[in-house]
Design an enzyme around this catalytic site. Structure first.
Site: not given
Length: 178
Positions: A107, A103, A23
């Site tokens: 989260d 990443d 992203r």
């Protein structure tokens, strides 16, 4: 780290463990830069997914990146108050006017009242196998979850509404604001 200073505009790239770009965010504005951290302002930023999907952020945000922590934290200013989104991720680097990090799927979404929810556990479990996360990375991610949970409970630093509100106010008066 490159010579990054307040007011600079940087891209943000999130990669997966295998090195593939996952992203990207366009033009965040640097609010503060040090050897240990970087604070970025996101306001109406274009986000591009690996699938090609594009969208803009809905609310202004302050994004904290760290050299020593395996997470970064986005403080989002919503109508309902300040919410936080914590990405479990490698420490950042800056290269070619771009903040880069890996990443690691998990989260934590923190709500204005301090309650939180851990997200994407299935994705983490799938990727730890398919992308071959090392035992050390897995342990570091879970230790980082514990560190975040403690910081959330204590409302420390970037989880302190007053602190992030003052940063936002400073940004609005800084001349960097759109």
């Amino acid at each position: 780290m490159e010579n990054v200073k307040p007011g600079d505009k940087l891209l943000v790239h999130a990669y997966k463990h295998n090195g593939n770009l996952y992203r990207s965010w366009d033009s965040g504005i640097v609010l503060e830069s040090s050897e240990k951290h970087l604070i970025l302002i996101n306001q109406e930023v274009l986000i591009t997914e690996v699938t090609g999907r594009k969208w803009k952020t809905n609310e202004p945000a302050i994004w904290f990146f760290f050299k020593d922590y395996w997470f970064n934290v986005i403080c989002m200013f919503k109508d309902s108050g300040i919410n936080y989104y914590c990405n479990l991720a490698s420490p950042f680097i800056v290269e070619s006017e771009t903040i880069k990090y890996i990443d690691y799927d998990l989260d934590i979404k923190v709500f204005n009242d301090g309650s939180y929810k851990i997200l994407d556990l299935k994705e983490f479990n799938r990727n730890r196998i398919s992308l071959k996360y090392t035992r050390n990375i897995i342990e570091t991610v879970w230790e980082s979850i514990d560190k975040l949970k403690k910081m959330i409970k204590e409302k420390k630093d970037f989880f302190d509404h007053d602190y992030v509100t003052k940063l936002w106010e400073w940004y609005l008066q800084s001349g960097f604001a759109k």
